[in-house]
Design a protein around this motif. Structure first.
Motif, PDB file in Angstrom:
ATOM      1  N   TYR A  99       5.038 -16.891   1.341  1.00 51.24           N
ATOM      2  CA  TYR A  99       3.856 -16.062   1.531  1.00 51.24           C
ATOM      3  C   TYR A  99       2.804 -16.694   2.441  1.00 51.24           C
ATOM      4  O   TYR A  99       1.680 -16.185   2.533  1.00 51.24           O
ATOM      5  CB  TYR A  99       3.271 -15.698   0.169  1.00 51.24           C
ATOM      6  CG  TYR A  99       4.235 -14.843  -0.629  1.00 51.24           C
ATOM      7  CD1 TYR A  99       4.669 -13.624  -0.124  1.00 51.24           C
ATOM      8  CD2 TYR A  99       4.759 -15.281  -1.835  1.00 51.24           C
ATOM      9  CE1 TYR A  99       5.592 -12.844  -0.823  1.00 51.24           C
ATOM     10  CE2 TYR A  99       5.669 -14.510  -2.546  1.00 51.24           C
ATOM     11  CZ  TYR A  99       6.091 -13.292  -2.028  1.00 51.24           C
ATOM     12  OH  TYR A  99       6.999 -12.522  -2.717  1.00 51.24           O
ATOM     13  N   VAL A 345      -3.366 -15.805  -5.353  1.00 52.79           N
ATOM     14  CA  VAL A 345      -3.579 -15.674  -3.913  1.00 52.79           C
ATOM     15  C   VAL A 345      -5.015 -15.234  -3.623  1.00 52.79           C
ATOM     16  O   VAL A 345      -5.682 -15.760  -2.723  1.00 52.79           O
ATOM     17  CB  VAL A 345      -2.573 -14.691  -3.294  1.00 52.79           C
ATOM     18  CG1 VAL A 345      -2.901 -14.429  -1.820  1.00 52.79           C
ATOM     19  CG2 VAL A 345      -1.143 -15.230  -3.419  1.00 52.79           C
ATOM     20  N   LEU A 368      -0.905  -7.949   6.175  1.00 51.23           N
ATOM     21  CA  LEU A 368       0.100  -8.146   5.140  1.00 51.23           C
ATOM     22  C   LEU A 368       1.505  -8.024   5.735  1.00 51.23           C
ATOM     23  O   LEU A 368       1.696  -7.515   6.829  1.00 51.23           O
ATOM     24  CB  LEU A 368      -0.076  -7.111   4.027  1.00 51.23           C
ATOM     25  CG  LEU A 368      -1.452  -7.084   3.354  1.00 51.23           C
ATOM     26  CD1 LEU A 368      -1.540  -5.916   2.380  1.00 51.23           C
ATOM     27  CD2 LEU A 368      -1.737  -8.405   2.636  1.00 51.23           C
ATOM     28  N   PRO A 404       1.870 -10.694   0.583  1.00 53.35           N
ATOM     29  CA  PRO A 404       1.004 -11.598   1.340  1.00 53.35           C
ATOM     30  C   PRO A 404       1.706 -12.222   2.535  1.00 53.35           C
ATOM     31  O   PRO A 404       2.896 -12.537   2.501  1.00 53.35           O
ATOM     32  CB  PRO A 404       0.632 -12.670   0.309  1.00 53.35           C
ATOM     33  CG  PRO A 404       0.797 -11.998  -1.018  1.00 53.35           C
ATOM     34  CD  PRO A 404       1.966 -11.088  -0.848  1.00 53.35           C
ATOM     35  N   PHE A 410      -6.759 -11.123   2.580  1.00 53.61           N
ATOM     36  CA  PHE A 410      -7.519 -11.309   1.347  1.00 53.61           C
ATOM     37  C   PHE A 410      -8.912 -11.856   1.612  1.00 53.61           C
ATOM     38  O   PHE A 410      -9.591 -12.316   0.689  1.00 53.61           O
ATOM     39  CB  PHE A 410      -6.756 -12.247   0.411  1.00 53.61           C
ATOM     40  CG  PHE A 410      -5.393 -11.734   0.045  1.00 53.61           C
ATOM     41  CD1 PHE A 410      -5.199 -10.977  -1.099  1.00 53.61           C
ATOM     42  CD2 PHE A 410      -4.300 -11.997   0.871  1.00 53.61           C
ATOM     43  CE1 PHE A 410      -3.940 -10.489  -1.424  1.00 53.61           C
ATOM     44  CE2 PHE A 410      -3.034 -11.518   0.543  1.00 53.61           C
ATOM     45  CZ  PHE A 410      -2.861 -10.760  -0.590  1.00 53.61           C
TER      46      PHE A 410
END
Length: 412
Positions: A99, A345, A368, A404, A410
């Motif tokens: 990720y 995350v 993403l 992710p 994020f």
């Protein structure tokens, strides 16, 4: 229009028939899984009115400190007996690699885990997991790990509710994503919806910046009464979408203040990480929660689950350590793995205030990893290849906007 009508009619038909998620008690084969793969649901069938956790454990692998070669990938490290062994299942290094996560970050964040009951060896088991994978200690004594009851007190803790491996999985996945984060475990008195909702309020009151909920129950007309407990401005609240494929959405995942976490199958092809929709990942079209203004998929007039996803397929599962339930090292999956991982995350990125709902993800979907391929349809309920039950380019029900790919999506 055909798919929209079908989705609502199917949900209504299931509700009228009184159907619910399969019991999956004991050992069962995982739909679409390789021959010989079998799993068991940690929580089995809940008592009437209770919610169930979504942790799944592989039963076709020997439990213990190691699985030579590993049916699922794992990271080599010192096992609990002092030998150099390789726990089966993905470990923190693999998950961070998959990720695109940095090793550092999240030191000012507190990720809360909401579970029913307690497990006696949690602190010691977490120490084994973290030591095995070279993560820094996280203990009660140093203030990193805190375990409280539903009222926020250190004692007395409620007894074992059969969620032990779920609790271990939760803290291990937060650790894997964010090793510097503090962990707050709030043990609800029971698996009753009101008790779990009260535990969420307690977590927020105690300063949690992210709250992970790896449990749920089918949405119906009365479940909205608890929605306010899952809305705490400035706190990111995530919830598992469930493990039973395309069906009536689960709550709390269906609440519009919650980031609903779906599930993927994770593997490597020619040295590169790849994902597809996991056959068990929960998805659905809500008949009771209105469409949020930030969600624009065309074939569901209500809230669509899920929003984002991570590994959940027990066939490509994660390593977990739990000494209290006859497991030692085991391989786990279910959206009980993906929810605390995503909570970690968000904590790693350090901006929980962006996640009063899932809107930030929809505004930054390009950051993403889009997950394409796979389906969570079943013989009982199929969306005809539509995005509601199929991993397609762009948004889809089983995996949401994707998984992710670093922290840009994020706010990191």
């Amino acid at each position: 229009m055909r798919v929209r009508t079908f989705a609502l009619a199917a949900a209504a038909a299931l509700a009228v028939a009184g159907l619910s998620a399969p019991a999956h008690a004991g050992t069962t084969a995982t739909p679409g899984a390789p021959t010989g793969l079998s799993v068991r649901d940690v929580c089995g069938r809940p008592a009437p009115g209770d919610l169930r956790c979504f942790a799944q454990l592989r039963t076709d692998l020997p439990h213990g400190t190691a699985s030579p070669g590993g049916t699922a990938p794992g990271r080599r490290g010192a096992a609990s007996d002092g030998t150099d062994a390789k726990p089966a299942g993905f470990g923190p290094a693999e998950l961070r690699s998959a990720y695109g996560l940095p090793d550092a970050g999240g030191a000012d964040q507190t990720v809360a885990i909401i579970d029913a009951g307690s497990t006696p060896n949690l602190a010691a088991d977490l120490a084994v997991y973290r030591q095995t994978y070279g993560l820094p200690p996280c203990t009660v004594d140093d203030g990193c790990l805190r375990v409280v009851n539903q009222a926020g007190e250190a004692a007395p803790l409620p007894g074992d509710q059969g969620w032990g491996p779920e609790i271990s999985l939760d803290v291990d996945m937060v650790s894997a994503a964010c090793s510097a984060c503090r962990i707050l475990v709030v043990a609800a008195d029971s698996a009753a919806p009101d008790d779990l909702a009260a535990a969420v309020d307690t977590a927020a009151a105690l300063g949690a910046t992210e709250i992970s909920n790896s449990y749920g129950g089918e949405e119906y007309s009365g479940t909205g009464r608890l929605a306010a407990h899952y809305r705490h401005p400035g706190v990111a609240i995530v919830a598992s979408s469930g493990d039973y494929g395309y069906q009536i959405p689960q709550v709390p995942a269906a609440y519009d203040s919650v980031v609903a976490i779906g599930g993927t199958s994770l593997s490597t092809v020619d040295g590169k990480w790849t994902e597809s929709a996991w056959s068990g990942a929960g998805s659905g079209c809500s008949a009771w929660t209105a469409k949020p203004g930030w969600q624009h998929d065309p074939n569901c007039p209500g809230r669509t689950v899920a929003d984002i996803s991570a590994v959940a397929d027990p066939a490509t599962g994660v390593a977990v350590y739990d000494s209290a339930d006859g497991l030692d090292w085991a391989v786990a999956g279910g959206t009980s793995a993906s929810a605390p991982l995503i909570a970690g995350v968000i904590a790693l990125a350090g901006h929980p205030e962006l996640f009063d709902d899932a809107s930030y993800l929809y505004e930054h979907a390009g950051a993403l990893r889009d997950v394409v391929g796979g389906s969570n349809a079943s013989e009982a309920l199929d969306c005809g290849g539509d995005y509601l039950c199929t991993g397609v380019a762009g948004y889809d029900g089983p995996t949401g906007l994707g998984s992710p790919s670093g922290l840009d999506g994020f706010g990191g």
